[in-house]
Design an enzyme around this catalytic site. Structure first.
Site, PDB file in Angstrom:
ATOM      1  N   GLY A  21      -6.003   4.514   0.070  1.00 16.45           N
ATOM      2  CA  GLY A  21      -7.249   4.092   0.713  1.00 16.45           C
ATOM      3  C   GLY A  21      -8.496   4.387  -0.091  1.00 16.45           C
ATOM      4  O   GLY A  21      -9.591   4.494   0.471  1.00 16.45           O
ATOM      5  N   ASN A  23     -10.001   2.316  -2.080  1.00 17.61           N
ATOM      6  CA  ASN A  23     -10.881   1.147  -1.918  1.00 17.61           C
ATOM      7  C   ASN A  23     -11.563   1.176  -0.557  1.00 17.61           C
ATOM      8  O   ASN A  23     -12.758   0.868  -0.454  1.00 17.61           O
ATOM      9  CB  ASN A  23     -10.092  -0.157  -2.092  1.00 17.61           C
ATOM     10  CG  ASN A  23      -9.954  -0.544  -3.557  1.00 17.61           C
ATOM     11  OD1 ASN A  23     -10.932  -0.909  -4.202  1.00 17.61           O
ATOM     12  ND2 ASN A  23      -8.743  -0.423  -4.084  1.00 17.61           N
ATOM     13  N   MET A  99       0.214  -3.511   1.545  1.00 13.89           N
ATOM     14  CA  MET A  99       1.416  -3.940   0.833  1.00 13.89           C
ATOM     15  C   MET A  99       2.340  -4.794   1.702  1.00 13.89           C
ATOM     16  O   MET A  99       3.562  -4.632   1.659  1.00 13.89           O
ATOM     17  CB  MET A  99       2.156  -2.705   0.290  1.00 13.89           C
ATOM     18  CG  MET A  99       1.337  -1.941  -0.716  1.00 13.89           C
ATOM     19  SD  MET A  99       0.616  -3.005  -1.974  1.00 13.89           S
ATOM     20  CE  MET A  99       0.388  -1.878  -3.317  1.00 13.89           C
ATOM     21  N   ARG A 100       1.754  -5.677   2.483  1.00 11.16           N
ATOM     22  CA  ARG A 100       2.542  -6.629   3.269  1.00 11.16           C
ATOM     23  C   ARG A 100       2.039  -8.035   2.978  1.00 11.16           C
ATOM     24  O   ARG A 100       0.838  -8.229   2.733  1.00 11.16           O
ATOM     25  CB  ARG A 100       2.386  -6.379   4.789  1.00 11.16           C
ATOM     26  CG  ARG A 100       2.747  -4.997   5.249  1.00 11.16           C
ATOM     27  CD  ARG A 100       4.184  -4.629   5.018  1.00 11.16           C
ATOM     28  NE  ARG A 100       5.131  -5.555   5.614  1.00 11.16           N
ATOM     29  CZ  ARG A 100       6.431  -5.577   5.313  1.00 11.16           C
ATOM     30  NH1 ARG A 100       6.916  -4.746   4.411  1.00 11.16           N
ATOM     31  NH2 ARG A 100       7.228  -6.436   5.894  1.00 11.16           N
ATOM     32  N   HIS A 118      -6.630  -7.237  -6.083  1.00 13.43           N
ATOM     33  CA  HIS A 118      -5.370  -7.184  -6.834  1.00 13.43           C
ATOM     34  C   HIS A 118      -5.641  -6.535  -8.188  1.00 13.43           C
ATOM     35  O   HIS A 118      -6.619  -6.882  -8.853  1.00 13.43           O
ATOM     36  CB  HIS A 118      -4.835  -8.614  -7.018  1.00 13.43           C
ATOM     37  CG  HIS A 118      -3.545  -8.654  -7.768  1.00 13.43           C
ATOM     38  ND1 HIS A 118      -2.348  -8.285  -7.196  1.00 13.43           N
ATOM     39  CD2 HIS A 118      -3.268  -8.992  -9.042  1.00 13.43           C
ATOM     40  CE1 HIS A 118      -1.382  -8.408  -8.094  1.00 13.43           C
ATOM     41  NE2 HIS A 118      -1.915  -8.834  -9.228  1.00 13.43           N
ATOM     42  N   GLY A 152      -0.202 -18.548  -0.540  1.00 14.63           N
ATOM     43  CA  GLY A 152       0.620 -18.019  -1.633  1.00 14.63           C
ATOM     44  C   GLY A 152       0.442 -16.515  -1.794  1.00 14.63           C
ATOM     45  O   GLY A 152      -0.280 -15.871  -1.030  1.00 14.63           O
ATOM     46  N   VAL A 153       1.118 -15.976  -2.815  1.00 17.40           N
ATOM     47  CA  VAL A 153       0.973 -14.545  -3.105  1.00 17.40           C
ATOM     48  C   VAL A 153      -0.007 -14.394  -4.271  1.00 17.40           C
ATOM     49  O   VAL A 153       0.283 -14.824  -5.389  1.00 17.40           O
ATOM     50  CB  VAL A 153       2.342 -13.915  -3.456  1.00 17.40           C
ATOM     51  CG1 VAL A 153       2.165 -12.454  -3.871  1.00 17.40           C
ATOM     52  CG2 VAL A 153       3.284 -14.002  -2.261  1.00 17.40           C
ATOM     53  N   ASP A 154      -1.176 -13.840  -3.988  1.00 27.65           N
ATOM     54  CA  ASP A 154      -2.217 -13.595  -5.001  1.00 27.65           C
ATOM     55  C   ASP A 154      -2.707 -14.882  -5.664  1.00 27.65           C
ATOM     56  O   ASP A 154      -3.001 -14.901  -6.861  1.00 27.65           O
ATOM     57  CB  ASP A 154      -1.712 -12.593  -6.072  1.00 27.65           C
ATOM     58  CG  ASP A 154      -1.296 -11.266  -5.459  1.00 27.65           C
ATOM     59  OD1 ASP A 154      -1.953 -10.820  -4.502  1.00 27.65           O
ATOM     60  OD2 ASP A 154      -0.306 -10.676  -5.926  1.00 27.65           O
ATOM     61  N   GLU A 183     -12.277  -1.515  -9.414  1.00 32.48           N
ATOM     62  CA  GLU A 183     -12.050  -2.042  -8.059  1.00 32.48           C
ATOM     63  C   GLU A 183     -13.118  -1.516  -7.110  1.00 32.48           C
ATOM     64  O   GLU A 183     -13.629  -2.236  -6.252  1.00 32.48           O
ATOM     65  CB  GLU A 183     -10.659  -1.642  -7.559  1.00 32.48           C
ATOM     66  CG  GLU A 183      -9.519  -2.266  -8.340  1.00 32.48           C
ATOM     67  CD  GLU A 183      -8.158  -1.954  -7.746  1.00 32.48           C
ATOM     68  OE1 GLU A 183      -8.026  -1.887  -6.514  1.00 32.48           O
ATOM     69  OE2 GLU A 183      -7.200  -1.758  -8.523  1.00 32.48           O
TER      70      GLU A 183
END
Ligand code: GAR
Length: 226
Positions: A21, A23, A99-100, A118, A152-154, A183
């Site tokens: 956590g 971020n 992470m889901r 990301h 999509g993913v990323d 980040e």
């Protein structure tokens, strides 16, 4: 729909985090010091041991653990997330080390209002363990990307990126730590641009109006001298 311009109230953020956590913390800190006109109104984690929960509690922010393992599938899990986010009046869903994989259930509930960070320079290295992948590939630069989430993913439209050089002797941990520092700068900045109503999505392009200044016109690694 992206939150509109000339808001009188801070943008209401729901932050989803699975781990440390940091971020989340940088967003909380920028809200508190006034450089980000937003408010974290809810933190959700899927991991009962996430340090993000302690950070939220420390800051007096409502936090809840919704364990994905208690649900039959991704859609059911997302329905539970959406219900919580809606009941807290969340306007922007901020994935911060969550992470889901998000499903259309979330994207339809919050159209163009789910963003993610990301730890790579997308479209290079989507997915997991991306710092190690960048090193193994021999890339000279990696970095981090804040983007809108799509199916999509990323893969969603990119809002902001920071470039981080990969140095001789880097391992995944060292590189990840340097990327994480960036980040913490770019995620609050992306949210601030949204909060100011300066962001518009046109296909794959994210338009910023008025445009933000770009400093520096190139990065070269290894350098040209010595
Ligand atoms: C960050 O590096 C973030 O970019 C990454 O997880 C870390 C979370 O750190 N996210 C992903 O890899 C998403 N696929 P934090 O919990 O300290 O913010």
């Amino acid at each position: 729909m992206i939150p509109s311009q000339n808001r009188s109230q801070p943008l209401r953020l729901g932050v989803l985090a699975s781990g440390s956590g940091s971020n989340l913390q940088s967003i909380i800190d920028r809200c508190q010091d006034g450089s980000l006109s937003a408010e974290v109104v809810l933190v959700i984690t899927n991991n009962p041991d996430a340090k993000a929960l302690d950070r939220a509690q420390q800051a007096g922010i409502p936090a809840v653990c919704i364990d994905h393992r208690q649900f039959a599938g991704r859609e059911e899990f997302d329905r539970a997330l959406v219900a919580k986010l809606r009941s807290a009046g969340v306007e922007l869903v901020v994935l911060a080390g969550f992470m889901r994989i998000i499903t259309p259930v979330m994207l339809e509930a919050f159209p163009q209002r789910v963003i993610n960070i990301h730890p790579a320079l997308l479209p290079a290295f989507p997915g997991l363990h991306v710092q190690q992948q960048a090193i193994d590939y021999g890339a000279r630069f990696s970095g981090c990307t804040v983007h809108f989430v799509d199916a999509g993913v990323d893969t969603g439209p990119i809002i902001i990126q920071a470039v981080v050089p990969i140095l001789a002797g880097d391992d995944a941990e060292r590189l990840a730590a340097r990327i994480l520092e960036q980040e913490h700068l770019i995620y609050p900045r992306a949210i601030q641009l949204i909060s100011e109503g300066r962001i518009r999505i046109e296909g794959r392009q994210v338009r910023i109006d008025p445009p933000a200044a770009v400093t520096g016109d190139r990065l070269i690694n290894p350098g040209l001298v010595n």
